[in-house]
Scaffold this active site. Structure first.
Site, PDB file in Angstrom:
ATOM      1  N   CYS A 160     -13.631 -41.645  79.062  1.00 16.30           N
ATOM      2  CA  CYS A 160     -13.006 -42.393  80.163  1.00 16.30           C
ATOM      3  C   CYS A 160     -11.556 -42.775  79.878  1.00 16.30           C
ATOM      4  O   CYS A 160     -10.824 -43.153  80.780  1.00 16.30           O
ATOM      5  CB  CYS A 160     -13.812 -43.647  80.464  1.00 16.30           C
ATOM      6  SG  CYS A 160     -15.519 -43.288  80.860  1.00 16.30           S
ATOM      7  N   HIS A 190     -10.168 -49.648  83.985  1.00 14.17           N
ATOM      8  CA  HIS A 190     -11.170 -48.576  84.107  1.00 14.17           C
ATOM      9  C   HIS A 190     -12.259 -49.032  85.073  1.00 14.17           C
ATOM     10  O   HIS A 190     -12.757 -50.149  84.990  1.00 14.17           O
ATOM     11  CB  HIS A 190     -11.749 -48.277  82.726  1.00 14.17           C
ATOM     12  CG  HIS A 190     -12.913 -47.353  82.748  1.00 14.17           C
ATOM     13  ND1 HIS A 190     -12.935 -46.214  83.510  1.00 14.17           N
ATOM     14  CD2 HIS A 190     -14.109 -47.395  82.097  1.00 14.17           C
ATOM     15  CE1 HIS A 190     -14.088 -45.581  83.338  1.00 14.17           C
ATOM     16  NE2 HIS A 190     -14.818 -46.294  82.489  1.00 14.17           N
ATOM     17  N   ASN A 240     -18.226 -44.738  88.412  1.00 11.50           N
ATOM     18  CA  ASN A 240     -17.442 -44.453  87.209  1.00 11.50           C
ATOM     19  C   ASN A 240     -17.189 -42.940  87.142  1.00 11.50           C
ATOM     20  O   ASN A 240     -18.125 -42.167  86.937  1.00 11.50           O
ATOM     21  CB  ASN A 240     -18.243 -44.936  85.989  1.00 11.50           C
ATOM     22  CG  ASN A 240     -17.514 -44.686  84.675  1.00 11.50           C
ATOM     23  OD1 ASN A 240     -16.504 -43.988  84.634  1.00 11.50           O
ATOM     24  ND2 ASN A 240     -18.041 -45.242  83.606  1.00 11.50           N
TER      25      ASN A 240
HETATM   26  O1  UT7 Z   1     -17.318 -45.712  81.125  1.00 10.48           O
HETATM   27  C1  UT7 Z   1     -17.684 -46.167  79.846  1.00 10.48           C
HETATM   28  C2  UT7 Z   1     -18.338 -47.339  79.833  1.00 10.48           C
HETATM   29  N1  UT7 Z   1     -19.590 -47.519  80.516  1.00 10.48           N
HETATM   30  C3  UT7 Z   1     -19.781 -48.757  80.918  1.00 10.48           C
HETATM   31  O2  UT7 Z   1     -18.846 -49.516  80.919  1.00 10.48           O
HETATM   32  C4  UT7 Z   1     -21.152 -49.244  81.308  1.00 10.48           C
HETATM   33  C5  UT7 Z   1     -21.428 -50.537  80.596  1.00 10.48           C
HETATM   34  N2  UT7 Z   1     -22.688 -51.161  80.910  1.00 10.48           N
HETATM   35  C6  UT7 Z   1     -22.989 -51.644  82.136  1.00 10.48           C
HETATM   36  O3  UT7 Z   1     -22.226 -51.529  83.066  1.00 10.48           O
HETATM   37  C7  UT7 Z   1     -24.287 -52.402  82.320  1.00 10.48           C
HETATM   38  O4  UT7 Z   1     -24.841 -52.665  81.053  1.00 10.48           O
HETATM   39  C8  UT7 Z   1     -25.331 -51.668  83.200  1.00 10.48           C
HETATM   40  C9  UT7 Z   1     -24.864 -51.654  84.637  1.00 10.48           C
HETATM   41  C10 UT7 Z   1     -25.494 -50.232  82.697  1.00 10.48           C
HETATM   42  C11 UT7 Z   1     -26.669 -52.375  83.147  1.00 10.48           C
HETATM   43  O5  UT7 Z   1     -26.516 -53.730  83.539  1.00 10.48           O
HETATM   44  P1  UT7 Z   1     -27.193 -54.893  82.656  1.00 10.48           P
HETATM   45  O6  UT7 Z   1     -26.971 -56.153  83.355  1.00 10.48           O
HETATM   46  O7  UT7 Z   1     -26.634 -54.730  81.270  1.00 10.48           O
HETATM   47  O8  UT7 Z   1     -28.711 -54.529  82.732  1.00 10.48           O
HETATM   48  P2  UT7 Z   1     -29.713 -54.192  81.552  1.00 10.48           P
HETATM   49  O9  UT7 Z   1     -29.411 -52.849  80.969  1.00 10.48           O
HETATM   50  O10 UT7 Z   1     -29.760 -55.356  80.637  1.00 10.48           O
HETATM   51  O11 UT7 Z   1     -31.050 -54.092  82.341  1.00 10.48           O
HETATM   52  C12 UT7 Z   1     -31.626 -55.218  83.015  1.00 10.48           C
HETATM   53  C13 UT7 Z   1     -32.881 -54.780  83.721  1.00 10.48           C
HETATM   54  C14 UT7 Z   1     -33.832 -53.989  82.823  1.00 10.48           C
HETATM   55  O12 UT7 Z   1     -35.156 -54.378  83.169  1.00 10.48           O
HETATM   56  P3  UT7 Z   1     -35.939 -55.412  82.225  1.00 10.48           P
HETATM   57  O13 UT7 Z   1     -35.959 -54.794  80.881  1.00 10.48           O
HETATM   58  O14 UT7 Z   1     -35.123 -56.687  82.271  1.00 10.48           O
HETATM   59  O15 UT7 Z   1     -37.255 -55.514  82.906  1.00 10.48           O
HETATM   60  C15 UT7 Z   1     -33.616 -52.571  83.256  1.00 10.48           C
HETATM   61  O16 UT7 Z   1     -34.737 -51.748  83.048  1.00 10.48           O
HETATM   62  O17 UT7 Z   1     -32.558 -53.920  84.801  1.00 10.48           O
HETATM   63  C16 UT7 Z   1     -33.355 -52.731  84.724  1.00 10.48           C
HETATM   64  N3  UT7 Z   1     -32.606 -51.628  85.318  1.00 10.48           N
HETATM   65  C17 UT7 Z   1     -32.608 -51.363  86.637  1.00 10.48           C
HETATM   66  N4  UT7 Z   1     -33.266 -51.942  87.661  1.00 10.48           N
HETATM   67  C18 UT7 Z   1     -33.063 -51.445  88.895  1.00 10.48           C
HETATM   68  C19 UT7 Z   1     -31.768 -50.747  84.701  1.00 10.48           C
HETATM   69  N5  UT7 Z   1     -31.240 -49.906  85.616  1.00 10.48           N
HETATM   70  C20 UT7 Z   1     -31.759 -50.272  86.814  1.00 10.48           C
HETATM   71  C21 UT7 Z   1     -31.587 -49.784  88.113  1.00 10.48           C
HETATM   72  N6  UT7 Z   1     -32.266 -50.400  89.121  1.00 10.48           N
HETATM   73  N7  UT7 Z   1     -30.769 -48.747  88.409  1.00 10.48           N
END
Ligand code: UT7
Length: 330
Positions: free
Chosen positions: A114, A257, A287
């Site tokens: 990125c 970004h 992204n």
């Molecule tokens: O370009 C390079 C860099 N990339 C990034 O900058 C991405 C960086 N990371 C992020 O943007 C975030 O971490 C995410 C958007 C990927 C995830 O958000 P989060 O608030 O960190 O969520 P999480 O991974 O902690 O997941 C929370 C919950 C989980 O369920 P449990 O374990 O709490 O029951 C996931 O399984 O959300 C669940 N989950 C979803 N639920 C509905 C993960 N993806 C989804 C989804 N829909 N698409």
């Protein structure tokens, strides 16, 4: 030697097909509310009609050349930042040069995920010092969808495809565009495993007849990447302002970004950057990896969000890890 550089023209290009959050509700166990509150993304353009990295880079490059009032034949160097070139060999830069109808110039791909745009800008600056007459096309494009597993809800909703391009030359009186004041880029491979696309590389090769494994796709520890993205992007943006004795009051527009609206807000908060100075378009594109910053920059100029005289701060973070910042005066 200090040769200052100017962005003479810019353009962007995205595939026709859009995938909305409602489309993802039909594909995986997710919902519009989760995607919007956790990422800010509402839709993304995806190359479902077979558009390739070079197709999108060509579209963006043609607009950048037109915007610069330049013909492709005037270009001296072609740089492409991507992790998803049409092929390993030939490079996207060689293919793009050919599609632009030019040959006999340096053409090279750069891989910085990125952060590709800022890495390519820094490379272009170095080439301009070496060759002050250079007219350099910097195209950044990714077909992230070619490496996204559309059964993995934790990654598939995040990404889109696109390209952004700029033409850079040495600065001279009478030219108009974005004067590049400085670029700062960095990397740390120690945390590389937190965000990967490994399968098919020489470290994890595929043999004839083997089916692809999950390592073929983007694999990411979202929470960890999130923390590092906020820390590194805000740090490198602060560093470049400090290096020039600037504060957030001197910056007119901040283009970070475009990965996640929460990351953008957290970085803006750490920099005490007023919300109205921050440009985002991730809501429409998701992204788009290397295309993210140039696509936002090109759109911000086209929309009039960036006005003549504005000082623009760019910030990025990506796999590797790689990160960077730049200051551009329009
Ligand atoms: O370009 C390079 C860099 N990339 C990034 O900058 C991405 C960086 N990371 C992020 O943007 C975030 O971490 C995410 C958007 C990927 C995830 O958000 P989060 O608030 O960190 O969520 P999480 O991974 O902690 O997941 C929370 C919950 C989980 O369920 P449990 O374990 O709490 O029951 C996931 O399984 O959300 C669940 N989950 C979803 N639920 C509905 C993960 N993806 C989804 C989804 N829909 N698409």
């Amino acid at each position: 030697m200090n040769t200052s550089c100017i962005i003479r023209g810019m353009g962007h290009c995205v595939p026709e097909t859009r995938l909305t959050n409602a489309d993802f509700e039909r594909m995986v166990d997710t919902n519009n509310e989760w995607i919007i509150t956790r990422t800010g993304i509402r839709e993304r353009h995806v190359a479902l009609k077979g558009e390739t990295c070079v197709d999108l880079c060509l579209g963006a490059s043609q607009k950048a050349l037109e915007n610069a009032g330049m013909a492709a034949s005037e270009l001296t160097h072609v740089l492409v930042a991507t992790f998803s070139a049409d092929s390993v060999i030939p490079s996207a830069a060689c293919m793009l040069s050919h599609r632009l109808g030019i040959a006999g110039r340096m053409a090279m791909d750069l891989s910085a995920a990125c952060s590709g745009f800022l890495y390519a800008m820094e490379t272009a600056r170095a080439l301009i010092v070496l060759h002050p007459e250079a007219k350099i096309l910097v195209a950044c494009g990714d077909i992230v969808s070619s490496r996204v597993d559309y059964t993995d809800r934790s990654t598939c909703v995040l990404f889109g495809d696109g390209a952004g391009a700029v033409v850079m030359t040495a600065d001279a009186p009478g030219l108009s565009g974005g004067r590049v004041q400085d670029v700062l880029v960095a990397a740390d491979g120690a945390m590389g495993d937190l965000l990967t696309v490994k399968g098919g590389g020489s470290g994890t090769p595929y043999k004839l007849g083997e089916t692809i494994r999950h390592d073929f796709f983007v694999e990411m520890n979202g929470r960890e990447v999130y923390k590092h993205a906020v820390r590194a992007m805000s740090g490198v943006c602060q560093d470049i302002m400090t290096r020039h004795g600037l504060t957030r009051d001197d910056v007119d527009v901040f283009i970070p970004h475009q990965a996640n609206l929460r990351i953008v807000e957290a970085v803006g908060k750490r920099l005490s950057m007023p919300e109205e100075k921050v440009f985002t378009n991730l809501q429409k594109y998701g992204n788009t990896s290397a295309a993210s910053v140039p696509l936002a920059l090109s759109e911000a100029v086209a929309d009039g969000f960036i006005k003549p005289g504005n000082l623009v701060l760019l910030g990025t973070f990506g796999g590797g890890f790689t990160w960077g910042s730049a200051l551009v005066r329009f």
